[in-house]
Write an enzyme that holds these catalytic residues in place. Structure first.
Site, PDB file in Angstrom:
ATOM      1  N   GLY A  15       0.837  -1.199   0.000  1.00  0.00           N
ATOM      2  CA  GLY A  15       0.000   0.000   0.000  1.00  0.00           C
ATOM      3  C   GLY A  15       0.867   1.241   0.000  1.00  0.00           C
ATOM      4  O   GLY A  15       2.088   1.167   0.217  1.00  0.00           O
ATOM      5  N   LEU A  16       0.231   2.365  -0.222  1.00  0.00           N
ATOM      6  CA  LEU A  16       0.955   3.632  -0.320  1.00  0.00           C
ATOM      7  C   LEU A  16       1.582   4.033   1.019  1.00  0.00           C
ATOM      8  O   LEU A  16       1.159   3.558   2.084  1.00  0.00           O
ATOM      9  CB  LEU A  16      -0.008   4.731  -0.786  1.00  0.00           C
ATOM     10  CG  LEU A  16      -0.550   4.592  -2.214  1.00  0.00           C
ATOM     11  CD1 LEU A  16      -1.642   5.616  -2.474  1.00  0.00           C
ATOM     12  CD2 LEU A  16       0.563   4.740  -3.241  1.00  0.00           C
ATOM     13  N   GLY A  18       2.024   5.755   4.293  1.00  0.00           N
ATOM     14  CA  GLY A  18       1.035   6.321   5.207  1.00  0.00           C
ATOM     15  C   GLY A  18      -0.313   5.617   5.194  1.00  0.00           C
ATOM     16  O   GLY A  18      -1.214   5.992   5.939  1.00  0.00           O
ATOM     17  N   ALA A  19      -0.442   4.593   4.369  1.00  0.00           N
ATOM     18  CA  ALA A  19      -1.747   3.906   4.271  1.00  0.00           C
ATOM     19  C   ALA A  19      -2.070   3.127   5.541  1.00  0.00           C
ATOM     20  O   ALA A  19      -3.236   2.882   5.855  1.00  0.00           O
ATOM     21  CB  ALA A  19      -1.770   2.974   3.065  1.00  0.00           C
ATOM     22  N   GLY A  20      -1.031   2.708   6.276  1.00  0.00           N
ATOM     23  CA  GLY A  20      -1.276   1.982   7.520  1.00  0.00           C
ATOM     24  C   GLY A  20      -0.594   0.619   7.589  1.00  0.00           C
ATOM     25  O   GLY A  20      -0.918  -0.184   8.467  1.00  0.00           O
ATOM     26  N   LYS A  21       0.368   0.371   6.713  1.00  0.00           N
ATOM     27  CA  LYS A  21       1.024  -0.952   6.692  1.00  0.00           C
ATOM     28  C   LYS A  21       1.695  -1.261   8.030  1.00  0.00           C
ATOM     29  O   LYS A  21       1.511  -2.344   8.587  1.00  0.00           O
ATOM     30  CB  LYS A  21       2.068  -1.018   5.548  1.00  0.00           C
ATOM     31  CG  LYS A  21       1.505  -0.736   4.165  1.00  0.00           C
ATOM     32  CD  LYS A  21       2.570  -0.804   3.090  1.00  0.00           C
ATOM     33  CE  LYS A  21       3.668   0.203   3.225  1.00  0.00           C
ATOM     34  NZ  LYS A  21       3.244   1.630   3.058  1.00  0.00           N
ATOM     35  N   THR A  22       2.490  -0.317   8.522  1.00  0.00           N
ATOM     36  CA  THR A  22       3.210  -0.551   9.778  1.00  0.00           C
ATOM     37  C   THR A  22       2.235  -0.707  10.939  1.00  0.00           C
ATOM     38  O   THR A  22       2.401  -1.596  11.781  1.00  0.00           O
ATOM     39  CB  THR A  22       4.180   0.621  10.059  1.00  0.00           C
ATOM     40  OG1 THR A  22       5.103   0.700   8.970  1.00  0.00           O
ATOM     41  CG2 THR A  22       4.943   0.426  11.355  1.00  0.00           C
ATOM     42  N   SER A  90       5.911  -1.985  -2.021  1.00  0.00           N
ATOM     43  CA  SER A  90       5.926  -2.998  -3.108  1.00  0.00           C
ATOM     44  C   SER A  90       4.937  -2.622  -4.224  1.00  0.00           C
ATOM     45  O   SER A  90       3.916  -3.283  -4.386  1.00  0.00           O
ATOM     46  CB  SER A  90       5.677  -4.411  -2.575  1.00  0.00           C
ATOM     47  OG  SER A  90       4.779  -4.456  -1.486  1.00  0.00           O
TER      48      SER A  90
HETATM   49  N1  PPS Z   1      10.152   8.318  -3.394  1.00  0.00           N
HETATM   50  C1  PPS Z   1       9.614   7.602  -2.412  1.00  0.00           C
HETATM   51  N2  PPS Z   1       8.516   6.818  -2.666  1.00  0.00           N
HETATM   52  C2  PPS Z   1       7.976   6.105  -1.662  1.00  0.00           C
HETATM   53  N3  PPS Z   1       8.453   6.077  -0.398  1.00  0.00           N
HETATM   54  C3  PPS Z   1       9.533   6.826  -0.097  1.00  0.00           C
HETATM   55  C4  PPS Z   1      10.146   7.613  -1.092  1.00  0.00           C
HETATM   56  N4  PPS Z   1      11.214   8.253  -0.518  1.00  0.00           N
HETATM   57  C5  PPS Z   1      11.253   7.878   0.766  1.00  0.00           C
HETATM   58  N5  PPS Z   1      10.256   7.013   1.030  1.00  0.00           N
HETATM   59  C6  PPS Z   1      10.070   6.341   2.334  1.00  0.00           C
HETATM   60  O1  PPS Z   1      10.431   4.977   2.105  1.00  0.00           O
HETATM   61  C7  PPS Z   1       9.436   4.100   2.570  1.00  0.00           C
HETATM   62  C8  PPS Z   1       9.048   3.055   1.508  1.00  0.00           C
HETATM   63  O2  PPS Z   1       9.999   2.073   1.413  1.00  0.00           O
HETATM   64  P1  PPS Z   1       9.631   0.637   0.875  1.00  0.00           P
HETATM   65  O3  PPS Z   1      10.861  -0.186   1.016  1.00  0.00           O
HETATM   66  O4  PPS Z   1       8.409   0.136   1.532  1.00  0.00           O
HETATM   67  O5  PPS Z   1       9.320   0.903  -0.678  1.00  0.00           O
HETATM   68  S1  PPS Z   1       9.329  -0.133  -1.899  1.00  0.00           S
HETATM   69  O6  PPS Z   1       8.550  -1.318  -1.485  1.00  0.00           O
HETATM   70  O7  PPS Z   1      10.723  -0.489  -2.193  1.00  0.00           O
HETATM   71  O8  PPS Z   1       8.706   0.592  -3.028  1.00  0.00           O
HETATM   72  C9  PPS Z   1       8.209   4.934   2.871  1.00  0.00           C
HETATM   73  O9  PPS Z   1       7.776   4.477   4.124  1.00  0.00           O
HETATM   74  P2  PPS Z   1       6.255   4.136   4.482  1.00  0.00           P
HETATM   75  O10 PPS Z   1       5.652   5.486   4.713  1.00  0.00           O
HETATM   76  O11 PPS Z   1       6.374   3.335   5.748  1.00  0.00           O
HETATM   77  O12 PPS Z   1       5.617   3.371   3.373  1.00  0.00           O
HETATM   78  C10 PPS Z   1       8.676   6.379   2.886  1.00  0.00           C
HETATM   79  O13 PPS Z   1       8.776   6.841   4.197  1.00  0.00           O
HETATM   80  N1  ADP Z   2      -7.648   2.182  10.493  1.00  0.00           N
HETATM   81  C1  ADP Z   2      -6.364   2.497  10.427  1.00  0.00           C
HETATM   82  N2  ADP Z   2      -5.453   1.582  10.070  1.00  0.00           N
HETATM   83  C2  ADP Z   2      -4.129   1.909  10.002  1.00  0.00           C
HETATM   84  N3  ADP Z   2      -3.622   3.129  10.246  1.00  0.00           N
HETATM   85  C3  ADP Z   2      -4.493   4.089  10.619  1.00  0.00           C
HETATM   86  C4  ADP Z   2      -5.879   3.822  10.707  1.00  0.00           C
HETATM   87  N4  ADP Z   2      -6.510   4.965  11.072  1.00  0.00           N
HETATM   88  C5  ADP Z   2      -5.549   5.903  11.204  1.00  0.00           C
HETATM   89  N5  ADP Z   2      -4.324   5.385  10.944  1.00  0.00           N
HETATM   90  C6  ADP Z   2      -3.067   6.170  11.032  1.00  0.00           C
HETATM   91  O1  ADP Z   2      -2.477   6.257   9.757  1.00  0.00           O
HETATM   92  C7  ADP Z   2      -1.048   6.301   9.884  1.00  0.00           C
HETATM   93  C8  ADP Z   2      -0.474   5.151   9.077  1.00  0.00           C
HETATM   94  O2  ADP Z   2       0.937   5.195   9.180  1.00  0.00           O
HETATM   95  P1  ADP Z   2       1.832   3.901   8.964  1.00  0.00           P
HETATM   96  O3  ADP Z   2       1.246   2.732   9.679  1.00  0.00           O
HETATM   97  O4  ADP Z   2       3.240   4.293   9.280  1.00  0.00           O
HETATM   98  O5  ADP Z   2       1.649   3.669   7.376  1.00  0.00           O
HETATM   99  P2  ADP Z   2       2.646   2.988   6.334  1.00  0.00           P
HETATM  100  O6  ADP Z   2       3.453   1.962   7.087  1.00  0.00           O
HETATM  101  O7  ADP Z   2       1.744   2.400   5.302  1.00  0.00           O
HETATM  102  O8  ADP Z   2       3.499   4.100   5.794  1.00  0.00           O
HETATM  103  C9  ADP Z   2      -0.731   6.182  11.355  1.00  0.00           C
HETATM  104  O9  ADP Z   2      -0.546   7.466  11.890  1.00  0.00           O
HETATM  105  C10 ADP Z   2      -2.017   5.538  11.931  1.00  0.00           C
HETATM  106  O10 ADP Z   2      -2.233   5.871  13.276  1.00  0.00           O
END
Ligand code: PPS
Ligand code: ADP
Length: 180
Positions: A15-16, A18-22, A90
């Site tokens: 997922g994108l 900030g979508a909530g993967k972690t 991914s």
């Molecule tokens: N250009 C760009 N695009 C997307 N994401 C970016 C980028 N630059 C830095 N970041 C940070 O890197 C995290 C994503 O890394 P990933 O290893 O999950 O990405 S991938 O699966 O290899 O596409 C991602 O973390 P998450 O927010 O946890 O998804 C971002 O914080």
């Molecule tokens: N239903 C939900 N499921 C997952 N995350 C949520 C939800 N509602 C709000 N959030 C918030 O969205 C953010 C997701 O961040 P994070 O888990 O780091 O996403 P990712 O790992 O995809 O980048 C967190 O601040 C989390 O508290």
């Protein structure tokens, strides 16, 4: 390549940013531990990029390499009866399909969905603002592609569902598949 034969699973959260993967990965890990699943590892994109994939960027080639490395490690763990939760953007369907092929039956693809307006509103790391201002090239969903799974095993939404509901849906799928 050798698929995983036992009952272990690899839950792959895509997922994108900030979508909530972690958040879902942590909630799921906790729920599984409560159920007595002690052999469990979480491979989170951020930690992987600091260690296993240090130095890789965000070109398609580097992302594919990152995803292939995660799949390789997940397979090693799963074939030794360690369950795995992967949280990585991914973005490319082909790389996810290759991960599924490598891991086999225990692979569970979960799309953690969230619309762009809500992601921009959350902007947990401030990256969407930068990308929208044209200051961050190759940012997934804004200036780089995200190929959403057409047919994920489970789709959850961090807009429409609570973390608990998302975790519950994944647990229910694992139960239905006889993995729990
Ligand atoms: N250009 C760009 N695009 C997307 N994401 C970016 C980028 N630059 C830095 N970041 C940070 O890197 C995290 C994503 O890394 P990933 O290893 O999950 O990405 S991938 O699966 O290899 O596409 C991602 O973390 P998450 O927010 O946890 O998804 C971002 O914080
Ligand atoms: N239903 C939900 N499921 C997952 N995350 C949520 C939800 N509602 C709000 N959030 C918030 O969205 C953010 C997701 O961040 P994070 O888990 O780091 O996403 P990712 O790992 O995809 O980048 C967190 O601040 C989390 O508290």
């Amino acid at each position: 390549m050798g698929e995983v034969v036992g009952r272990s699973f690899v839950v792959w959260l895509t997922g994108l940013s900030g979508a909530g993967k972690t958040t879902v990965a942590r909630g799921l890990a906790e729920a599984l531990r409560v159920r007595g699943i002690s052999k469990l590892e979480v491979l989170d994109g951020d930690a992987v990029r600091e260690n296993l994939s240090k130095g890789l960027g965000f070109s398609k080639e580097d992302r594919d390499t990152n995803v292939a490395r995660i799949a390789f490690v997940a397979q090693l763990l799963a074939r030794n009866d360690v369950n795995v939760i992967v949280a990585a953007i991914s973005p490319y369907a082909e790389a996810r399909a290759a991960a599924r092929e490598r891991i086999g039956e225990g692979f569970v693809e979960v799309h953690v969905d969230c619309g762009l307006p809500e992601l921009v509103r959350r902007d947990v790391k401030g990256l969407y603002a930068k990308a929208l201002a044209g200051e961050l090239a190759h940012f997934t969903g804004v200036s780089d592609p995200y190929e959403a799974p057409e047919n994920p095993d489970v789709r959850v939404s961090s807009e429409g569902q609570s973390v608990e509901e998302s975790v519950g849906a994944i647990v229910a799928f694992l139960e239905a598949r006889g993995r729990l």
